[in-house]
Design an enzyme around this catalytic site. Structure first.
Site, PDB file in Angstrom:
ATOM      1  N   LYS A 118       0.835  -1.213   0.000  1.00 34.71           N
ATOM      2  CA  LYS A 118       0.000   0.000   0.000  1.00 34.71           C
ATOM      3  C   LYS A 118       0.865   1.258   0.000  1.00 34.71           C
ATOM      4  O   LYS A 118       0.716   2.123  -0.855  1.00 34.71           O
ATOM      5  CB  LYS A 118      -0.909  -0.022   1.234  1.00 34.71           C
ATOM      6  CG  LYS A 118      -1.547   1.303   1.595  1.00 34.71           C
ATOM      7  CD  LYS A 118      -2.336   1.164   2.889  1.00 34.71           C
ATOM      8  CE  LYS A 118      -2.722   2.478   3.514  1.00 34.71           C
ATOM      9  NZ  LYS A 118      -1.630   3.171   4.204  1.00 34.71           N
ATOM     10  N   ASN A 119       1.757   1.365   0.971  1.00 34.03           N
ATOM     11  CA  ASN A 119       2.476   2.630   1.116  1.00 34.03           C
ATOM     12  C   ASN A 119       3.478   2.877  -0.010  1.00 34.03           C
ATOM     13  O   ASN A 119       3.844   4.025  -0.265  1.00 34.03           O
ATOM     14  CB  ASN A 119       3.155   2.711   2.489  1.00 34.03           C
ATOM     15  CG  ASN A 119       2.129   2.921   3.594  1.00 34.03           C
ATOM     16  OD1 ASN A 119       0.976   3.271   3.324  1.00 34.03           O
ATOM     17  ND2 ASN A 119       2.525   2.694   4.840  1.00 34.03           N
ATOM     18  N   CYS A 150      -5.399   8.029   9.081  1.00 32.36           N
ATOM     19  CA  CYS A 150      -5.776   7.572  10.425  1.00 32.36           C
ATOM     20  C   CYS A 150      -5.477   8.655  11.466  1.00 32.36           C
ATOM     21  O   CYS A 150      -4.538   9.431  11.308  1.00 32.36           O
ATOM     22  CB  CYS A 150      -4.997   6.306  10.772  1.00 32.36           C
ATOM     23  SG  CYS A 150      -5.354   4.942   9.665  1.00 32.36           S
ATOM     24  N   ARG A 195      -0.557  15.000  13.331  1.00 31.18           N
ATOM     25  CA  ARG A 195       0.306  14.473  12.265  1.00 31.18           C
ATOM     26  C   ARG A 195       0.717  15.646  11.369  1.00 31.18           C
ATOM     27  O   ARG A 195       0.220  15.804  10.256  1.00 31.18           O
ATOM     28  CB  ARG A 195      -0.409  13.377  11.464  1.00 31.18           C
ATOM     29  CG  ARG A 195      -0.669  12.128  12.275  1.00 31.18           C
ATOM     30  CD  ARG A 195      -1.361  11.053  11.452  1.00 31.18           C
ATOM     31  NE  ARG A 195      -0.451  10.304  10.609  1.00 31.18           N
ATOM     32  CZ  ARG A 195      -0.823   9.297   9.833  1.00 31.18           C
ATOM     33  NH1 ARG A 195      -2.080   8.919   9.800  1.00 31.18           N
ATOM     34  NH2 ARG A 195       0.055   8.654   9.079  1.00 31.18           N
ATOM     35  N   ASP A 220       2.975   0.351  12.346  1.00 29.98           N
ATOM     36  CA  ASP A 220       1.768  -0.157  11.679  1.00 29.98           C
ATOM     37  C   ASP A 220       1.462  -1.615  12.042  1.00 29.98           C
ATOM     38  O   ASP A 220       0.449  -2.164  11.598  1.00 29.98           O
ATOM     39  CB  ASP A 220       1.893  -0.015  10.152  1.00 29.98           C
ATOM     40  CG  ASP A 220       1.718   1.431   9.705  1.00 29.98           C
ATOM     41  OD1 ASP A 220       1.416   2.294  10.555  1.00 29.98           O
ATOM     42  OD2 ASP A 220       1.876   1.708   8.499  1.00 29.98           O
ATOM     43  N   ARG A 263      -9.355   0.196   3.365  1.00 30.97           N
ATOM     44  CA  ARG A 263      -8.351   1.141   2.865  1.00 30.97           C
ATOM     45  C   ARG A 263      -7.016   0.440   2.616  1.00 30.97           C
ATOM     46  O   ARG A 263      -6.223   0.906   1.797  1.00 30.97           O
ATOM     47  CB  ARG A 263      -8.106   2.273   3.875  1.00 30.97           C
ATOM     48  CG  ARG A 263      -9.218   3.298   3.941  1.00 30.97           C
ATOM     49  CD  ARG A 263      -8.812   4.454   4.833  1.00 30.97           C
ATOM     50  NE  ARG A 263      -7.449   4.847   4.545  1.00 30.97           N
ATOM     51  CZ  ARG A 263      -6.562   5.255   5.452  1.00 30.97           C
ATOM     52  NH1 ARG A 263      -6.911   5.362   6.712  1.00 30.97           N
ATOM     53  NH2 ARG A 263      -5.336   5.575   5.109  1.00 30.97           N
TER      54      ARG A 263
HETATM   55  C1  UD1 Z   1       3.737   6.814   6.878  1.00 29.45           C
HETATM   56  C2  UD1 Z   1       2.780   5.714   6.541  1.00 29.45           C
HETATM   57  C3  UD1 Z   1       2.088   5.191   7.798  1.00 29.45           C
HETATM   58  C4  UD1 Z   1       3.118   4.819   8.860  1.00 29.45           C
HETATM   59  C5  UD1 Z   1       4.155   5.912   9.065  1.00 29.45           C
HETATM   60  C6  UD1 Z   1       5.296   5.480   9.965  1.00 29.45           C
HETATM   61  C7  UD1 Z   1       2.093   6.280   4.293  1.00 29.45           C
HETATM   62  C8  UD1 Z   1       1.020   6.782   3.410  1.00 29.45           C
HETATM   63  N1  UD1 Z   1       1.816   6.223   5.598  1.00 29.45           N
HETATM   64  O1  UD1 Z   1       2.969   7.865   7.458  1.00 29.45           O
HETATM   65  O2  UD1 Z   1       1.322   4.056   7.433  1.00 29.45           O
HETATM   66  O3  UD1 Z   1       2.457   4.607  10.089  1.00 29.45           O
HETATM   67  O4  UD1 Z   1       4.715   6.312   7.805  1.00 29.45           O
HETATM   68  O5  UD1 Z   1       5.924   4.348   9.466  1.00 29.45           O
HETATM   69  O6  UD1 Z   1       3.141   5.870   3.859  1.00 29.45           O
HETATM   70  N2  UD1 Z   1       6.124  14.075  11.658  1.00 29.45           N
HETATM   71  C9  UD1 Z   1       6.287  15.420  11.981  1.00 29.45           C
HETATM   72  N3  UD1 Z   1       6.381  16.300  10.954  1.00 29.45           N
HETATM   73  C10 UD1 Z   1       6.314  15.936   9.648  1.00 29.45           C
HETATM   74  C11 UD1 Z   1       6.147  14.571   9.334  1.00 29.45           C
HETATM   75  C12 UD1 Z   1       6.068  13.655  10.372  1.00 29.45           C
HETATM   76  O7  UD1 Z   1       6.353  15.788  13.154  1.00 29.45           O
HETATM   77  O8  UD1 Z   1       6.391  16.794   8.765  1.00 29.45           O
HETATM   78  C13 UD1 Z   1       6.023  13.070  12.749  1.00 29.45           C
HETATM   79  C14 UD1 Z   1       4.665  12.373  12.749  1.00 29.45           C
HETATM   80  O9  UD1 Z   1       3.697  13.115  13.464  1.00 29.45           O
HETATM   81  C15 UD1 Z   1       5.011  11.068  13.408  1.00 29.45           C
HETATM   82  C16 UD1 Z   1       6.438  10.794  12.921  1.00 29.45           C
HETATM   83  O10 UD1 Z   1       6.945  12.053  12.483  1.00 29.45           O
HETATM   84  O11 UD1 Z   1       5.021  11.224  14.816  1.00 29.45           O
HETATM   85  C17 UD1 Z   1       6.554   9.814  11.778  1.00 29.45           C
HETATM   86  O12 UD1 Z   1       5.646  10.165  10.761  1.00 29.45           O
HETATM   87  P1  UD1 Z   1       5.885   9.806   9.243  1.00 29.45           P
HETATM   88  O13 UD1 Z   1       6.978   8.795   9.102  1.00 29.45           O
HETATM   89  O14 UD1 Z   1       6.008  11.063   8.474  1.00 29.45           O
HETATM   90  O15 UD1 Z   1       4.511   9.104   8.881  1.00 29.45           O
HETATM   91  P2  UD1 Z   1       3.583   9.323   7.645  1.00 29.45           P
HETATM   92  O16 UD1 Z   1       4.404   9.644   6.430  1.00 29.45           O
HETATM   93  O17 UD1 Z   1       2.459  10.231   7.993  1.00 29.45           O
END
Ligand code: UD1
Length: 430
Positions: free
Chosen positions: A22-23, A117, A122, A307, A399
């Protein structure tokens, strides 16, 4: 509306074929915008998040043709710049990849903030700072539109304060056509980052180091189409591994990359399961009758994936002894615990730590899938429980899990989807 009904207590036995990641697909499909050409993508998972990404691509003017299940031709030559509304982005996190892809191709992106989610805040500040480092003006407007624009994008050194999958991928997308070299330090190392990079390399991009914490992108003038096959889904595979162990079953997983499953396999071994990689690449998981407690700490790859946290917690709710789960990636990823408690689980949550005291058995109950992986945990709980479990809000499960009811039925689960009326359509008693 539909719900999933499970009569628990059966061991899962047999073979299951895992779908595309998926990702990875959620990043690769928007990345076809940068190719501006015909791409043939295989092993695309049949899940609702992917349907939504195709919907957005078509709105932009891409031609999308289904060749056979999981295989698509996508031609992004004739897409035209336009903004992407909240209506299109609100259901999925992966919609943020349209910012990097549109900015990279057109020098401007205007995309509504992503959905996905609810695990607490986030933010996407690291994405914004990455685009700014490449020379873009990037802001999140009061109406929750992300606006990023640049006359030209210039390669830059970007140090990420924390490891972010989405920000790493988005910076890769925005920088492949930039001038000069972009270096991402403290980059995410997830398998889907490597898959996105490999897809773009097939399209003519120059990306080195994906899979390590330093990724270098040397900008190229243009990309072209390619044929590509998405990697198998680490989390779908992990979910079936946990389900097999949780039901003391024996399941062979096909279309998997064992290397991506090592952290999950290690934890399941701690719980008493046996995991073997066959010579043909398939993986066998055999659960033991007595599950043991363990400690789990979620971490960016190659650590134990966040996840998979709800699924392993469901298993540990009936393991012998006390387990400690530390969630280090998200602030609020234990919302589903209340649902497991309804089934008799003994779990106390304090901030980002859950203490799970194993109980003898879970009892079937009406519960909800509060988010995607929470939904997977509810499926596992239902498979283990005595009696009937009814899971509502299963659109979250759809999803990210293709054919989950069919796949679990083939493994011997007593599971079905049933229609049920919404509360206001139930005829009142006369
Ligand atoms: C992606 C995955 C999700 C998975 C996550 C962590 C997709 C579509 N989703 O989500 O399934 O749970 O990686 O493996 O690929 N953060 C910030 N600022 C930012 C970005 C992130 O503070 O600009 C924080 C987030 O709040 C979180 C952490 O960093 O606490 C990790 O988030 P991130 O790896 O970015 O997750 P996603 O890309 O949202």
């Amino acid at each position: 509306m539909e719900k999933i009904v499970i009569e628990g207590g059966r061991k899962l036995v047999g073979e299951v074929t895992i779908g595309g990641a998926k990702n990875a697909a959620l990043a690769i499909l928007p990345a076809t915008i940068l190719a501006g050409d015909l791409c043939r993508i295989e092993n695309v998972p049949e899940i609702s998040d992917v349907t939504m990404i195709f919907h957005i691509l078509k709105q932009l003017g891409a031609e999308v043709k289904l060749i056979k299940p999981g295989s698509y031709e996508i031609n992004t030559k004739n897409i035209v710049w336009q903004e992407i509304s909240h209506e299109l982005t609100r259901h999925l996190r992966g919609s943020y990849y349209f910012v990097g892809a549109m900015l990279g191709r057109f020098g401007r992106a205007r995309v509504a903030m992503p959905g996905g989610c609810d695990f607490g805040a986030r933010p996407i500040d690291l994405h914004i700072r990455g685009f700014e480092a490449l020379g873009a003006d990037a802001t999140i407007e009061a109406n929750a539109m992300v606006d990023a624009r640049a006359d030209s994008l210039q390669g830059s050194l970007i140090y990420m304060d924390l490891v972010s999958v989405g920000a790493t991928a988005n910076i890769i997308l925005a920088s492949v056509l930039a001038e000069g070299t972009t270096t991402i330090e403290n980059a995410a190392r997830e398998p889907h980052i490597v898959d996105l990079a490999n897809f773009l390399i097939q399209c003519g991009a120059d990306i080195r180091g994906a899979g390590t914490d330093v990724i270098k992108i040397h900008g190229v003038k243009s990309l072209h189409g390619c044929d590509y096959s998405v990697i198998p889904d680490q989390i779908e595979a992990g979910t079936y591994m946990v389900a097999a162990a949780a039901t003391s079953g024996k399941v062979v997983l096909k279309n998997v990359i064992y290397k991506h499953l090592e952290s999950i396999a290690a934890k399941l071994r701690d719980c008493g399961a046996e995991i073997i990689e066959n010579e043909d690449g398939s993986v066998v998981v055999e659960g033991s009758a007595a599950l043991c407690s363990c400690k789990v700490k979620t971490l960016p790859h190659p650590g134990f994936p966040t996840d998979m946290q709800p699924q392993i917690t469901a298993l540990l709710s009936v393991a012998d002894g006390t387990s400690i789960i530390s969630e280090t990636v998200y602030d609020n990823r234990f919302r589903y615990v209340e649902q497991l408690s309804r089934m008799g689980a003994d779990i106390s949550v304090n901030g980002k730590i859950a203490v799970v005291v194993g109980v003898e058995r879970l009892m079937g109950a009406p519960i909800k899938a509060v988010d995607l992986r929470a939904g997977a945990a509810m499926l596992i709980a239902g498979l283990m429980a005595e009696g009937v479990t009814e899971i509502e809000d299963i659109e979250h499960i759809d999803r990210g899990y293709e054919d989950v009811v069919k796949k679990l039925s083939r493994l011997g689960a007593n599971i079905k989807r049933v229609n049920f009326p919404e509360p206001n359509t139930i005829p009142s008693a006369v």
